[in-house]
Design a protein around this motif. Structure first.
Motif, PDB file in Angstrom:
ATOM      1  N   GLN A   3       0.795  -1.230   0.000  1.00 44.90           N
ATOM      2  CA  GLN A   3       0.000   0.000   0.000  1.00 44.90           C
ATOM      3  C   GLN A   3       0.826   1.278   0.000  1.00 44.90           C
ATOM      4  O   GLN A   3       0.768   2.085  -0.920  1.00 44.90           O
ATOM      5  N   ILE A   4       1.591   1.422   1.068  1.00 44.61           N
ATOM      6  CA  ILE A   4       2.288   2.692   1.252  1.00 44.61           C
ATOM      7  C   ILE A   4       3.278   2.962   0.133  1.00 44.61           C
ATOM      8  O   ILE A   4       3.410   4.089  -0.346  1.00 44.61           O
ATOM      9  N   PHE A   7       1.312   4.350  -2.717  1.00 43.22           N
ATOM     10  CA  PHE A   7       0.903   5.742  -2.522  1.00 43.22           C
ATOM     11  C   PHE A   7       2.091   6.695  -2.625  1.00 43.22           C
ATOM     12  O   PHE A   7       1.978   7.780  -3.189  1.00 43.22           O
ATOM     13  N   LYS A   8       3.230   6.290  -2.092  1.00 38.26           N
ATOM     14  CA  LYS A   8       4.420   7.141  -2.223  1.00 38.26           C
ATOM     15  C   LYS A   8       4.812   7.296  -3.685  1.00 38.26           C
ATOM     16  O   LYS A   8       5.148   8.395  -4.134  1.00 38.26           O
ATOM     17  N   LEU A  10       2.936   7.324  -6.129  1.00 40.26           N
ATOM     18  CA  LEU A  10       1.954   8.185  -6.796  1.00 40.26           C
ATOM     19  C   LEU A  10       1.985   9.621  -6.277  1.00 40.26           C
ATOM     20  O   LEU A  10       1.219  10.467  -6.739  1.00 40.26           O
ATOM     21  N   SER A  11       2.861   9.894  -5.330  1.00 40.91           N
ATOM     22  CA  SER A  11       2.910  11.217  -4.703  1.00 40.91           C
ATOM     23  C   SER A  11       3.890  12.153  -5.387  1.00 40.91           C
ATOM     24  O   SER A  11       4.543  12.960  -4.734  1.00 40.91           O
ATOM     25  N   ASN A  12       4.026  12.029  -6.678  1.00 40.55           N
ATOM     26  CA  ASN A  12       5.000  12.854  -7.396  1.00 40.55           C
ATOM     27  C   ASN A  12       4.454  13.185  -8.786  1.00 40.55           C
ATOM     28  O   ASN A  12       4.019  12.296  -9.515  1.00 40.55           O
ATOM     29  N   LYS A  13       4.501  14.440  -9.090  1.00 33.27           N
ATOM     30  CA  LYS A  13       3.902  14.938 -10.328  1.00 33.27           C
ATOM     31  C   LYS A  13       4.474  14.249 -11.566  1.00 33.27           C
ATOM     32  O   LYS A  13       3.740  13.805 -12.442  1.00 33.27           O
ATOM     33  N   LEU A  16       3.341  10.641 -11.892  1.00 35.34           N
ATOM     34  CA  LEU A  16       1.954  10.559 -12.357  1.00 35.34           C
ATOM     35  C   LEU A  16       1.881  10.834 -13.853  1.00 35.34           C
ATOM     36  O   LEU A  16       1.151  10.180 -14.592  1.00 35.34           O
ATOM     37  N   PHE A  90      -3.363  -1.269 -10.832  1.00 38.57           N
ATOM     38  CA  PHE A  90      -4.318  -0.158 -10.781  1.00 38.57           C
ATOM     39  C   PHE A  90      -5.698  -0.672 -10.376  1.00 38.57           C
ATOM     40  O   PHE A  90      -6.375  -0.065  -9.547  1.00 38.57           O
ATOM     41  N   LEU A  93      -5.672  -1.610  -6.723  1.00 37.80           N
ATOM     42  CA  LEU A  93      -5.651  -0.412  -5.888  1.00 37.80           C
ATOM     43  C   LEU A  93      -7.026   0.234  -5.834  1.00 37.80           C
ATOM     44  O   LEU A  93      -7.503   0.628  -4.759  1.00 37.80           O
ATOM     45  N   SER A  94      -7.660   0.319  -6.976  1.00 38.28           N
ATOM     46  CA  SER A  94      -8.996   0.907  -7.015  1.00 38.28           C
ATOM     47  C   SER A  94      -9.955   0.140  -6.115  1.00 38.28           C
ATOM     48  O   SER A  94     -10.705   0.736  -5.330  1.00 38.28           O
ATOM     49  N   ILE A  97      -9.171   0.678  -2.368  1.00 29.87           N
ATOM     50  CA  ILE A  97      -9.669   1.947  -1.850  1.00 29.87           C
ATOM     51  C   ILE A  97     -11.182   1.909  -1.695  1.00 29.87           C
ATOM     52  O   ILE A  97     -11.731   2.439  -0.731  1.00 29.87           O
ATOM     53  N   LEU A 101      -9.848   0.232   2.306  1.00 26.49           N
ATOM     54  CA  LEU A 101      -9.081   1.332   2.912  1.00 26.49           C
ATOM     55  C   LEU A 101      -9.929   2.111   3.910  1.00 26.49           C
ATOM     56  O   LEU A 101     -11.091   2.363   3.663  1.00 26.49           O
TER      57      LEU A 101
ATOM     58  N   ILE B   4      -2.431  14.664  -5.864  1.00 23.57           N
ATOM     59  CA  ILE B   4      -1.149  14.446  -5.185  1.00 23.57           C
ATOM     60  C   ILE B   4      -1.277  14.643  -3.689  1.00 23.57           C
ATOM     61  O   ILE B   4      -0.701  13.903  -2.899  1.00 23.57           O
ATOM     62  N   PHE B   7      -2.662  11.475  -2.306  1.00 21.74           N
ATOM     63  CA  PHE B   7      -1.678  10.388  -2.269  1.00 21.74           C
ATOM     64  C   PHE B   7      -0.634  10.626  -1.177  1.00 21.74           C
ATOM     65  O   PHE B   7      -0.227   9.701  -0.484  1.00 21.74           O
ATOM     66  N   LYS B   8      -0.214  11.862  -1.022  1.00 19.45           N
ATOM     67  CA  LYS B   8       0.746  12.162   0.050  1.00 19.45           C
ATOM     68  C   LYS B   8       0.130  11.876   1.416  1.00 19.45           C
ATOM     69  O   LYS B   8       0.780  11.303   2.291  1.00 19.45           O
ATOM     70  N   LEU B  10      -1.952   9.723   2.101  1.00 21.42           N
ATOM     71  CA  LEU B  10      -2.070   8.272   2.281  1.00 21.42           C
ATOM     72  C   LEU B  10      -0.711   7.576   2.360  1.00 21.42           C
ATOM     73  O   LEU B  10      -0.645   6.360   2.516  1.00 21.42           O
ATOM     74  N   SER B  11       0.357   8.353   2.286  1.00 20.14           N
ATOM     75  CA  SER B  11       1.701   7.768   2.264  1.00 20.14           C
ATOM     76  C   SER B  11       2.323   7.687   3.641  1.00 20.14           C
ATOM     77  O   SER B  11       3.528   7.876   3.796  1.00 20.14           O
ATOM     78  N   LEU B  16      -2.798   6.117   7.642  1.00 23.40           N
ATOM     79  CA  LEU B  16      -3.635   5.022   7.129  1.00 23.40           C
ATOM     80  C   LEU B  16      -4.344   4.318   8.278  1.00 23.40           C
ATOM     81  O   LEU B  16      -5.518   3.955   8.190  1.00 23.40           O
ATOM     82  N   LYS B  23     -13.000   4.036  10.307  1.00 20.26           N
ATOM     83  CA  LYS B  23     -13.978   3.275   9.518  1.00 20.26           C
ATOM     84  C   LYS B  23     -14.893   2.456  10.430  1.00 20.26           C
ATOM     85  O   LYS B  23     -16.048   2.213  10.105  1.00 20.26           O
ATOM     86  N   ARG B  85     -14.532  10.043   8.641  1.00 19.03           N
ATOM     87  CA  ARG B  85     -14.183   9.827   7.246  1.00 19.03           C
ATOM     88  C   ARG B  85     -15.159  10.528   6.310  1.00 19.03           C
ATOM     89  O   ARG B  85     -16.336  10.623   6.600  1.00 19.03           O
ATOM     90  N   SER B  94     -11.261   6.077  -5.775  1.00 15.79           N
ATOM     91  CA  SER B  94     -11.329   4.743  -6.356  1.00 15.79           C
ATOM     92  C   SER B  94     -11.686   4.818  -7.839  1.00 15.79           C
ATOM     93  O   SER B  94     -11.061   4.158  -8.680  1.00 15.79           O
ATOM     94  N   ILE B  97      -8.795   6.237  -9.954  1.00 21.54           N
ATOM     95  CA  ILE B  97      -7.743   5.271 -10.233  1.00 21.54           C
ATOM     96  C   ILE B  97      -8.206   4.244 -11.255  1.00 21.54           C
ATOM     97  O   ILE B  97      -7.451   3.818 -12.121  1.00 21.54           O
TER      98      ILE B  97
END
Lengths: 101, 101
Positions: A3-4, A7-8, A10-13, A16, A90, A93-94, A97, A101, B4, B7-8, B10-11, B16, B23, B85, B94, B97
């Motif tokens: 997971q993490i 997400f990390k 995906l945390s960059n322009k 992506l 993908f 992940l979808s 979430i 999640l 972004i 995603f950050k 969630l990183s 998390l 939840k 949440r 979701s 993605i």
DNA sequence: AATATATATCGACTTTTTCCGATATTCCTA
DNA sequence: TAGGAATATCGGAAAAAGTCGATATATATT
């Protein structure tokens, strides 16, 4: 799938952006061939690097991050490494979430 | 929704975790009341902090990050701020993605 | 074998994130 | 209105991520 790590990644322009480019290679990479053929391996690092406008080392590292996250797969062929999206991740992940999640 | 930023947010393992706790509040917060009532506002910072085992300032900051990402909403009531949440964002993410990313 | 090309890895530096303690703010109650 | 409790914000130290240039590795060609 970590997971993490995903997400990390995906945390960059730029990363992506790369994923978006790899979704429609024939649209974003003029020199790209075989897009619709089964033997299509993906796009090589050099082309991605040019489009990203960052150094070769940075882009190579970014692709490694995406690969470790399972978001792309790499195939070496000759002197080239071809990267393409791993749609399975993908989808996972979808769903993750949407439900876990 | 700022991709972004989400995603950050969630990183981070603790963040998390907090989302997972929120939840099922009745499961993770013994003192939690009103879980199934419409007027339920969420869980207050103090309870989340205790469970996280980090300092008050850190947890407060983490909750602010989750809120800015749209993953939780905050409601102030008296001296307490209740967080819960925001399922809408999870659903959007979701879908994003699954189709756009 | 020598050279050229594509990619990966390394070392360094800068920026961002993590997490803390201290302080400020807000609201409640005596 | 003074004090206490809950939360937010600030400033900083340490760790991680971003990014580069230089170098190493792997493959292809001569």
């Amino acid at each position: 799938m970590e997971q993490i790590e995903v997400f990390k990644a995906l945390s960059n322009k730029t990363r992506l952006q790369i994923l978006a480019w790899l979704k429609e290679p024939e649209k974003f990479f003029p020199d790209y061939k075989f897009a619709n053929e089964p033997e299509c391996l993906g796009v090589c690092v050099g082309h991605i690097q040019q489009k990203a406008g960052l150094t070769q080392s940075t882009v190579s590292e970014y692709l490694a991050i995406l690969q470790r996250a399972g978001l792309v797969t790499a195939t070496r062929s000759g002197q080239w490494t071809y990267y393409k999206r791993n749609e399975e991740t993908f989808a996972l992940l979808s769903n993750l979430i949407a439900s876990d999640l």
